[in-house]
Design an enzyme around this catalytic site. Structure first.
Site, PDB file in Angstrom:
ATOM      1  N   LYS A  94      39.112  37.046  42.365  1.00 33.47           N
ATOM      2  CA  LYS A  94      38.100  36.187  42.987  1.00 33.47           C
ATOM      3  C   LYS A  94      38.728  35.091  43.840  1.00 33.47           C
ATOM      4  O   LYS A  94      38.128  34.627  44.803  1.00 33.47           O
ATOM      5  CB  LYS A  94      37.200  35.573  41.922  1.00 33.47           C
ATOM      6  CG  LYS A  94      36.216  36.591  41.348  1.00 33.47           C
ATOM      7  CD  LYS A  94      35.139  35.916  40.532  1.00 33.47           C
ATOM      8  CE  LYS A  94      34.003  36.866  40.220  1.00 33.47           C
ATOM      9  NZ  LYS A  94      34.400  37.934  39.276  1.00 33.47           N
ATOM     10  N   GLU A 116      26.630  30.728  43.768  1.00 31.24           N
ATOM     11  CA  GLU A 116      25.891  31.245  42.617  1.00 31.24           C
ATOM     12  C   GLU A 116      26.918  31.696  41.581  1.00 31.24           C
ATOM     13  O   GLU A 116      28.034  32.050  41.933  1.00 31.24           O
ATOM     14  CB  GLU A 116      25.047  32.452  43.039  1.00 31.24           C
ATOM     15  CG  GLU A 116      25.809  33.801  43.124  1.00 31.24           C
ATOM     16  CD  GLU A 116      26.864  33.881  44.228  1.00 31.24           C
ATOM     17  OE1 GLU A 116      26.842  33.031  45.142  1.00 31.24           O
ATOM     18  OE2 GLU A 116      27.724  34.785  44.171  1.00 31.24           O
ATOM     19  N   SER A 378      41.592  44.059  38.000  1.00 34.05           N
ATOM     20  CA  SER A 378      40.980  42.947  38.731  1.00 34.05           C
ATOM     21  C   SER A 378      41.182  41.590  38.070  1.00 34.05           C
ATOM     22  O   SER A 378      41.173  40.566  38.740  1.00 34.05           O
ATOM     23  CB  SER A 378      39.480  43.207  38.926  1.00 34.05           C
ATOM     24  OG  SER A 378      38.849  43.457  37.680  1.00 34.05           O
TER      25      SER A 378
HETATM   26  C1  LIG Z   1      33.764  39.052  38.896  1.00 23.93           C
HETATM   27  C2  LIG Z   1      34.692  40.084  38.426  1.00 23.93           C
HETATM   28  C3  LIG Z   1      34.492  41.448  38.697  1.00 23.93           C
HETATM   29  C4  LIG Z   1      33.263  41.962  39.384  1.00 23.93           C
HETATM   30  O1  LIG Z   1      33.116  41.599  40.706  1.00 23.93           O
HETATM   31  P1  LIG Z   1      33.371  42.591  41.924  1.00 23.93           P
HETATM   32  O2  LIG Z   1      32.795  41.896  43.086  1.00 23.93           O
HETATM   33  O3  LIG Z   1      32.688  43.891  41.614  1.00 23.93           O
HETATM   34  O4  LIG Z   1      34.841  42.786  42.042  1.00 23.93           O
HETATM   35  C5  LIG Z   1      35.439  42.355  38.276  1.00 23.93           C
HETATM   36  N1  LIG Z   1      36.536  41.948  37.593  1.00 23.93           N
HETATM   37  C6  LIG Z   1      36.770  40.663  37.315  1.00 23.93           C
HETATM   38  C7  LIG Z   1      38.002  40.289  36.552  1.00 23.93           C
HETATM   39  C8  LIG Z   1      35.856  39.681  37.715  1.00 23.93           C
HETATM   40  O5  LIG Z   1      36.083  38.395  37.413  1.00 23.93           O
END
Ligand SMILES: *Cc1c(COP(=O)(O)O)cnc(C)c1O
Length: 394
Positions: A94, A116, A378
Site C-alpha cells: 500500500k 477511505e 503483498s
Molecule cells: C489492502 C491489502 C490487500 C488488498 O488490496 P488490493 O488492492 O487488492 O491489493 C492485499 N494485501 C494486503 C497485505 C493488504 O494490506
C-alpha cells in the site's frame, strides 16, 4: 505506449473494454479531469519519477527482493518464488500507492489528504504519507470497522490523522468510500482524495495501477536473473480491490507469456460470484443481489472485504488474459501456517490467499509439477497474529 498494449493507458474515457469509466456527480467531474491531467503530466516528467523513485528507495525500502522458497518448493513439487512486498515500510504494497499520490498531491498544491478505509490498512498508509509530506489527513471509516480495528484507529491518530466515523448504510468500507467522495465534492480546492486501490472513477484505476507497477517491473527483472533469463510460468496475487495484483500483472501482461491468476476471498469474490454494475464511480464486477443491491463481502482477512474489484481486472477476465479464483478461510488459515513453518515468513492473511491457491493447485494442470510460480506476497502477517491465535486456540 502502443495501442496494442494490454495494461497501458486507457485514454481519456478510462475504459477497460466494457468496464471502468467515470460515473460521478457533476461536481466531481472537474476534479477527476484535473487529477487525470496532473497525473499524466507528472508521470511523463522525469523529475517526478526520480523523486518518487528516491522516496520509495530511501523511505519505503525498495527494491524488495524476490525470494526462493526451497523448503516449500520441495514439499509441493513446484518452484515457488515470492515477491516480498511484506518488506516495504509499513508492511505492505500500500505504501507504493500513497507515496505516489502524496507526491502528486503536493505537486498539485494540495495541503490535505482524505481517504477511505475498511480494515484500517489504507488509512494507516495514507496517514503515513500525510506525515511524510506534512499534510492534514482525514480518514473515513465505518463505525462497524472502527469497533473491529481499534489498533489501526490508534495508529492513524499517532500518525497525526483524524478518523471520522461513518454511520450511514452498513457502516463499513463501501459507506466510507461514499463519505470520502462527499467530502471531496466540497473540499477539492485544497484536498486530494487518496483512493486505496485500482477502483473508483477514472483516473484512479489506471493511476493506482501505475503506482503499483513498480512491483511487476522489479519482479520481472529479478525473476530473469534468478531463472537464467526465463519467466515464471504463472504469476499469482490476492485481490481485494486488486491493486497488488494489478501492480505485479503489469510487469508481465505485455512482456511475457506468464499466466496470470488472482485469488479473491471466497466470501468476497466479485469476479467469480459477482455481476457487472456501477458503484463508487466505476463500472465493474460487483457482489449484488438480483435487484442490484450491493452485498457485504465477508472473509477472514478484513483487507479483502470489498464488494467489488477494479474494472481492469473485470476486463482482463473478459479477454482471458488473467484468471480469477477464490480461496476459503480454512485454506487461507492453513496456508498462513505452512509458509510460516517452511520458510520462516508469516504472510498477511490477504497474501495467504495466493499461497493457498498455489497449495491447492500444485501438481494439477493449472500448476504442473516442476513449473515455476511467482507469488506476490503483498504484506506481512504481524497484524493478523492475534486473530489467527484466537481462531486456532479458541
Ligand atoms: C489492502 C491489502 C490487500 C488488498 O488490496 P488490493 O488492492 O487488492 O491489493 C492485499 N494485501 C494486503 C497485505 C493488504 O494490506
Amino acid at each position: 505506449m502502443t495501442p496494442t498494449e494490454l495494461m497501458g493507458d486507457p485514454g481519456p474515457g478510462g475504459c477497460f473494454g466494457r468496464f471502468g469509466g467515470r460515473f460521478v456527480p457533476e461536481a466531481l467531474v472537474a476534479a477527476c479531469v484535473d487529477l487525470e491531467q496532473a497525473f499524466r503530466a507528472a508521470w511523463s516528467d522525469p523529475a517526478f519519477r526520480i523523486e518518487l523513485d528516491r522516496l520509495l528507495r530511501h523511505y519505503g525500502g525498495r527494491p524488495t527482493p524476490v525470494s526462493r522458497c526451497p523448503r516449500l518448493s520441495e514439499e509441493i513439487g513446484v518452484e515457488v518464488l515470492l515477491k516480498r512486498e511484506d518488506l516495504t515500510h509499513t508492511g505492505s504494497h500500500k505504501l507504493n500507492n500513497v507515496v505516489g499520490q502524496g507526491l502528486l498531491a503536493r505537486r498539485m498544491g494540495k495541503s490535505r489528504l482524505i481517504a477511505e478505509t475498511g480494515a484500517g490498512q489504507h488509512g494507516v498508509a495514507t496517514a503515513t504519507a500525510a506525515a511524510l509530506f506534512d499534510m492534514e489527513c482525514v480518514v473515513y471509516m465505518g463505525e462497524v470497522d472502527i469497533g473491529r480495528q481499534e489498533l489501526n484507529v490508534f495508529r492513524m491518530e499517532l500518525l497525526g490523522a483524524e478518523v471520522r466515523p461513518v454511520a450511514s448504510g452498513s457502516r463499513t468500507l463501501k459507506d466510507a468510500v461514499n463519505e470520502a467522495l462527499r467530502d471531496w465534492v466540497g473540499s477539492v480546492v485544497d484536498t486530494h482524495y487518496c483512493l486505496g486501490s485500482v477502483m473508483g472513477p477514472h483516473p484512479y484505476p489506471w493511476m493506482v495501477r501505475e503506482f503499483q507497477r513498480v512491483i511487476g517491473e522489479e519482479a520481472r527483472e529479478q525473476c530473469r536473473e534468478l531463472l537464467g533469463g526465463g519467466d515464471p510460468a504463472l504469476v499469482v496475487a490476492c485481490a481485494g480491490g486488486g491493486s497488488n495484483a494489478a501492480g505485479i500483472f503489469a510487469g508481465f501482461a505485455d512482456d511475457t507469456a506468464a499466466a496470470l491468476v488472482a485469488v479473491e476471498a471466497a466470501g468476497g469474490a466479485a469476479l467469480t460470484g459477482g455481476l457487472p454494475g456501477v458503484l463508487h464511480g466505476m463500472r465493474s464486477a460487483l457482489l449484488q443481489d438480483e435487484v442490484g443491491q450491493i452485498l457485504e463481502a465477508e472473509s477472514i482477512s478484513a483487507g479483502l472485504d470489498y464488494p467489488g474489484i477494479g474494472p481492469e481486472h473485470a476486463h482482463l477476465a473478459d479477454i482471458g488474459r488473467a484468471r480469477y479464483h477464490s480461496a476459503t478461510d480454512q485454506q487461507v488459515l492453513d496456508a498462513f501456517q505452512v509458509l510460516a513453518r517452511t520458510e520462516g515468513i508469516i504472510p498477511a492473511l490477504e497474501s495467504a490467499h495466493a499461497i493457498a491457491w498455489v497449495l491447492a493447485n500444485a501438481g494439477t494442470d493449472e500448476l504442473p509439477l516442476g513449473s515455476t510460480v511467482l507469488v506476490n506476497l503483498s504484506g506481512r502477517g504481524d497484524k493478523d497474529v492475534a486473530q489467527v491465535r484466537d481462531l486456532l486456540r479458541p
